[in-house]
Write an enzyme that holds these catalytic residues in place. Structure first.
Site, PDB file in Angstrom:
ATOM      1  CG  HIS A 106      -1.759  -1.186   1.380  1.00 45.42           C
ATOM      2  ND1 HIS A 106      -2.607  -1.628   0.390  1.00 45.42           N
ATOM      3  CD2 HIS A 106      -1.898  -2.064   2.411  1.00 45.42           C
ATOM      4  CE1 HIS A 106      -3.234  -2.722   0.807  1.00 45.42           C
ATOM      5  NE2 HIS A 106      -2.813  -3.004   2.031  1.00 45.42           N
TER       6      HIS A 106
ATOM      7  CD  GLU B 266      -3.416  -3.533   5.640  1.00 48.20           C
ATOM      8  OE1 GLU B 266      -4.575  -3.221   5.330  1.00 48.20           O
ATOM      9  OE2 GLU B 266      -2.747  -4.339   4.991  1.00 48.20           O
TER      10      GLU B 266
ATOM     11  CG  HIS C 155       0.810  -6.711   3.309  1.00 44.84           C
ATOM     12  ND1 HIS C 155       1.137  -5.460   2.835  1.00 44.84           N
ATOM     13  CD2 HIS C 155      -0.546  -6.779   3.245  1.00 44.84           C
ATOM     14  CE1 HIS C 155       0.036  -4.798   2.513  1.00 44.84           C
ATOM     15  NE2 HIS C 155      -1.005  -5.589   2.742  1.00 44.84           N
TER      16      HIS C 155
ATOM     17  NE  ARG D 109      -5.423  -7.526  -6.842  1.00 43.28           N
ATOM     18  CZ  ARG D 109      -6.305  -6.906  -7.626  1.00 43.28           C
ATOM     19  NH1 ARG D 109      -5.948  -6.523  -8.851  1.00 43.28           N
ATOM     20  NH2 ARG D 109      -7.530  -6.697  -7.208  1.00 43.28           N
TER      21      ARG D 109
END
Length: 323
Positions: free
Chosen positions: A104, A121, A179, A199
């Site tokens: 991200h 996150e 991740h 991605r």
């Protein structure tokens, strides 16, 4: 809204079908729609999904509408983001298959979609099958050139760190951290209110529409923090009844784990709402004007101006506030 008394808001999830999803969220007693359901957006105010209140005087209203009506009194002085949305997005994820390897961006990436934020996150593992793993960062010494070469040569797996997971593990994932959740885990996710994901690798897997899902190689290579972004993991076995154990402290949220055994008094402080996620067990949230039942999978938004309340019963919870 001045005549409406604050109370803990319990939301009906907004469910999302994902190619990697399954049926595990049914265990929480939700009315899960048919299909491979990968995400429950539990507390959400985003163009791609808004959750609606299930209890009390505001039942049926979306979080976006409630924020317009209630303002800072309920949500606290810190309760708005730079784009005017609710600052956090709370999810439950059912990883019946591997998620894409992804990264991200942060808030400052110049190619963010219009109106979007970056995404920092954290995950709390609610359940993990024996042998379950996740992808968590790059192997030591991997830089942009090495990763780009590995992608071109079809050997990205050589650059990824795979770690084992069990229920109760917590992972902090700042923007820039490569991740991927893998098959066999169910997690609670606390994140910035963003739906931006780049991605790197998706196993040559078609999406729900039968087409290959888009990869974002250039953006991914641009936003990865090759020297590390401050990611951290911890076992939470040390949590004790009646004490908060901090799992993640970020510029966007602070999340603690607590074990409720009986009655545990709490107080809001006016500058931030409180998010309570029930991980296991059952009980209630009590305040001056009422009580609401709580069970595993439930997520509550405690208004900043509620004041004194208590967690009751026998349950494990996560508490998130704005720093």
């Amino acid at each position: 809204m001045s005549d409406l008394q604050p109370y803990p808001l319990h939301f009906k999830p907004e469910f999302k079908e994902r190619v990697w999803g399954g049926r595990a969220l049914e265990r929480f007693g939700f009315e899960v729609p048919q299909g491979a359901i990968g995400e429950g957006w539990m507390i959400a105010d985003h163009p791609n999904g808004v959750s609606h209140v299930a209890n009390g005087a505001l039942a049926g209203k979306g979080l976006d509408e409630i924020r317009e009506l209630a303002g800072a009194a309920w949500f606290g002085a810190k309760g708005a983001t730079g784009n005017g949305r609710f600052p956090l997005l709370i999810k439950l994820l059912d990883c019946n298959d591997d998620l894409s390897v992804q990264v991200h961006p942060n808030d400052h990436y110049d190619r963010l979609p219009e109106g979007e934020l970056g995404k920092t996150e954290m995950w709390y593992v609610l359940d993990a099958k024996p042998g379950a793993t996740i992808i968590y960062g790059l192997t030591p010494g991997v830089d942009r050139a090495k990763l780009a070469a590995a992608i071109d040569e079809g050997r990205i797996a050589d650059c990824l760190q795979e770690v084992s997971v069990k229920a109760g593990d917590a992972f902090y994932i700042p923007a820039g951290t490569v991740h991927a959740l893998c098959a066999g885990v169910v997690v609670a996710e606390i994140q910035q209110n963003s739906d931006t994901t780049y991605r790197l690798h998706d196993y040559n897997r078609p999406g729900l529409d039968g087409r290959m899902r888009e990869l974002h190689i250039e953006d991914s290579l641009n936003v990865i923090a090759y020297d590390g972004a401050g990611a951290s993991r911890m076992s939470t076995d040390a949590a004790k009844p009646g004490e908060w154990l901090t799992l993640a402290s970020s510029p966007y949220f602070v999340t603690d784990k607590g074990i409720v055994a009986g009655e545990w008094s709490q107080t809001t402080h006016g500058d931030s709402f409180v998010i309570v996620i029930v991980c296991e067990g059952s009980g209630s949230i009590d305040w001056a004007n009422g009580v609401v039942d709580a069970r595993a999978g439930d997520c509550f938004l405690i208004p900043a101006n509620l004041g004194r309340y208590s967690l009751n019963g026998n349950m494990t919870v996560l508490r998130s506030v704005l720093p």
